[in-house]
Motif scaffolding. Structure first.
Motif, PDB file in Angstrom:
ATOM      1  N   ALA A  80       1.023  -4.591 -12.634  1.00  0.00           N
ATOM      2  CA  ALA A  80       0.587  -3.385 -11.912  1.00  0.00           C
ATOM      3  C   ALA A  80       0.627  -3.611 -10.402  1.00  0.00           C
ATOM      4  N   GLN A  81       0.216  -4.799  -9.948  1.00  0.00           N
ATOM      5  CA  GLN A  81       0.239  -5.088  -8.514  1.00  0.00           C
ATOM      6  C   GLN A  81       1.673  -5.093  -7.986  1.00  0.00           C
ATOM      7  N   ARG A  82       2.593  -5.667  -8.769  1.00  0.00           N
ATOM      8  CA  ARG A  82       4.000  -5.710  -8.348  1.00  0.00           C
ATOM      9  C   ARG A  82       4.586  -4.298  -8.253  1.00  0.00           C
ATOM     10  N   ILE A  83       4.226  -3.436  -9.194  1.00  0.00           N
ATOM     11  CA  ILE A  83       4.724  -2.065  -9.188  1.00  0.00           C
ATOM     12  C   ILE A  83       4.172  -1.301  -7.991  1.00  0.00           C
ATOM     13  N   VAL A  84       2.890  -1.447  -7.722  1.00  0.00           N
ATOM     14  CA  VAL A  84       2.274  -0.751  -6.590  1.00  0.00           C
ATOM     15  C   VAL A  84       2.914  -1.205  -5.274  1.00  0.00           C
ATOM     16  N   SER A  85       3.157  -2.500  -5.140  1.00  0.00           N
ATOM     17  CA  SER A  85       3.795  -3.006  -3.911  1.00  0.00           C
ATOM     18  C   SER A  85       5.170  -2.391  -3.725  1.00  0.00           C
ATOM     19  N   ALA A  86       5.938  -2.286  -4.826  1.00  0.00           N
ATOM     20  CA  ALA A  86       7.276  -1.701  -4.734  1.00  0.00           C
ATOM     21  C   ALA A  86       7.210  -0.218  -4.389  1.00  0.00           C
ATOM     22  N   LEU A  87       6.278   0.507  -5.005  1.00  0.00           N
ATOM     23  CA  LEU A  87       6.144   1.936  -4.721  1.00  0.00           C
ATOM     24  C   LEU A  87       5.840   2.174  -3.248  1.00  0.00           C
ATOM     25  N   ARG A  88       5.003   1.340  -2.687  1.00  0.00           N
ATOM     26  CA  ARG A  88       4.589   1.537  -1.301  1.00  0.00           C
ATOM     27  C   ARG A  88       5.634   1.022  -0.305  1.00  0.00           C
ATOM     28  N   GLU A  89       6.142  -0.175  -0.563  1.00  0.00           N
ATOM     29  CA  GLU A  89       6.991  -0.828   0.429  1.00  0.00           C
ATOM     30  C   GLU A  89       8.477  -0.501   0.252  1.00  0.00           C
ATOM     31  N   THR A  90       8.944  -0.456  -0.994  1.00  0.00           N
ATOM     32  CA  THR A  90      10.370  -0.219  -1.232  1.00  0.00           C
ATOM     33  C   THR A  90      10.698   1.265  -1.294  1.00  0.00           C
ATOM     34  N   TYR A  91       9.836   2.035  -1.980  1.00  0.00           N
ATOM     35  CA  TYR A  91      10.126   3.457  -2.184  1.00  0.00           C
ATOM     36  C   TYR A  91       9.336   4.368  -1.241  1.00  0.00           C
ATOM     37  N   SER A  92       8.484   3.788  -0.403  1.00  0.00           N
ATOM     38  CA  SER A  92       7.748   4.539   0.635  1.00  0.00           C
ATOM     39  C   SER A  92       6.926   5.695   0.082  1.00  0.00           C
ATOM     40  N   VAL A  93       6.292   5.471  -1.076  1.00  0.00           N
ATOM     41  CA  VAL A  93       5.386   6.473  -1.629  1.00  0.00           C
ATOM     42  C   VAL A  93       4.056   6.349  -0.890  1.00  0.00           C
ATOM     43  N   LEU A  94       3.620   7.423  -0.256  1.00  0.00           N
ATOM     44  CA  LEU A  94       2.441   7.349   0.601  1.00  0.00           C
ATOM     45  C   LEU A  94       1.150   7.177  -0.185  1.00  0.00           C
ATOM     46  N   HIS A  95       1.014   7.909  -1.296  1.00  0.00           N
ATOM     47  CA  HIS A  95      -0.244   7.918  -2.049  1.00  0.00           C
ATOM     48  C   HIS A  95       0.076   8.215  -3.518  1.00  0.00           C
ATOM     49  N   PRO A  96      -0.733   7.727  -4.467  1.00  0.00           N
ATOM     50  CA  PRO A  96      -0.462   7.981  -5.891  1.00  0.00           C
ATOM     51  C   PRO A  96      -0.377   9.455  -6.259  1.00  0.00           C
ATOM     52  N   THR A  97      -0.979  10.331  -5.456  1.00  0.00           N
ATOM     53  CA  THR A  97      -0.897  11.759  -5.783  1.00  0.00           C
ATOM     54  C   THR A  97       0.531  12.283  -5.706  1.00  0.00           C
ATOM     55  N   PHE A  98       1.436  11.537  -5.071  1.00  0.00           N
ATOM     56  CA  PHE A  98       2.831  11.950  -4.983  1.00  0.00           C
ATOM     57  C   PHE A  98       3.642  11.437  -6.174  1.00  0.00           C
ATOM     58  N   LEU A  99       2.954  10.837  -7.140  1.00  0.00           N
ATOM     59  CA  LEU A  99       3.625  10.316  -8.325  1.00  0.00           C
ATOM     60  C   LEU A  99       3.324  11.192  -9.532  1.00  0.00           C
ATOM     61  N   ARG A 100       4.271  11.207 -10.461  1.00  0.00           N
ATOM     62  CA  ARG A 100       4.039  11.856 -11.743  1.00  0.00           C
ATOM     63  C   ARG A 100       4.265  10.810 -12.822  1.00  0.00           C
ATOM     64  N   SER A 101       3.341  10.757 -13.768  1.00  0.00           N
ATOM     65  CA  SER A 101       3.445   9.771 -14.844  1.00  0.00           C
ATOM     66  C   SER A 101       3.842  10.474 -16.123  1.00  0.00           C
TER      67      SER A 101
END
Length: 257
Positions: A80-101
């Motif tokens: 989970a930590q690795r995924i969050v780091s990638a979402l923020r740093e690689t894909y520039s997702v600002l906040h989890p509210t911009f994600l759909r699961s």
């Protein structure tokens, strides 16, 4: 400056909550189940991360632009930590509210997840009683696994003794036992002694259930004739007319403050 700090704090708290819940969902995945995380784009969503449970022990994570990576399921927090780091740093997702699961497979109920965890641990399907509670027999003693899907709660419940006389002496013994077994709540219910453990169901982490079941099993291993004599009670043997049953209003003896 103060507004910037406050905004950064909101982002960090949001991602921390998301990471914790994602780790729980990863740990709860059954074989073949998956989670897809997609980010909002112009009028659409683009899948960035796909998480698949290859089996009970292996998790495959595929991120857009990278090769799939397989990790042990027990490393759910690290995944989970690795995924969050990638979402923020690689894909520039600002906040989890911009994600759909998306979880394409029909989600299983908490009860079915608990049943599957018990089956894997004990190597066989676990039967249920008339109330729908799972019943595990440990050295001739019954342990009830009570699941409330609506409240997403799990409780392990084991009857230890019955026919106890002398509540004052039993209360003293109970205080000592609760100190010795801090993860288990021991209750005096009318003339019976029971042990209970509450397990988090949201998120449900099978490893937590099994670890706490192991703690309860260790306690059951100490319930012998000498144990019963401390309370002037009788052990449940699975025979006779002393049938274990649930009670609505147990008396709890907490340690004095």
């Amino acid at each position: 400056m103060a507004r910037t700090d406050r905004f950064d704090g909101i982002l960090e708290r949001g991602w921390n909550r998301f990471r914790t819940r994602l780790a729980g969902r990863i740990a709860a995945l059954g074989s073949g189940e998956r989670i897809e995380l997609a980010a909002e784009t112009a009028g659409d969503h683009t899948t960035l991360v796909t998480i698949v449970a290859l089996d009970a022990r292996s998790i495959e994570v595929e991120m857009t632009g990278s090769a799939p990576r397989i990790s042990p399921a027990r490393q759910a927090d690290e995944i989970a930590q690795r995924i969050v780091s990638a979402l923020r740093e690689t894909y520039s997702v600002l906040h989890p509210t911009f994600l759909r699961s998306d979880e394409p497979d029909t989600p299983r109920t908490l009860r079915s997840r608990v049943g599957e965890a018990l089956r894997l641990q004990f190597g066989r399907p676990i039967p249920t009683d008339a109330d729908g509670d799972y019943v595990v027999i440990v050295d001739s003693q019954a342990v009830f696994v009570v699941v409330d899907d609506s409240a997403r709660t799990i409780q392990l419940w084991a009857p230890l003794l019955h026919g106890i006389t002398g509540r004052a002496q039993a209360a003293e013994e109970l205080l000592e036992l609760n100190r010795a077994w801090p993860h288990i709540k021991l209750l005096l219910v009318e003339d019976r002694l029971v042990a209970t453990i509450d397990v988090m169901g949201d998120p449900f982490v099978p490893r937590h259930l099994i670890d706490l079941f192991g703690a309860l099993r260790a306690l059951l291993g100490t319930v012998d004739t000498g144990f019963a004599q401390r309370f002037d009670g009788e052990r449940y043997t699975g025979e006779g007319d002393a049938e274990p049953k649930l009670f609505d209003e147990p008396t709890v003896f907490d340690e004095p403050s």
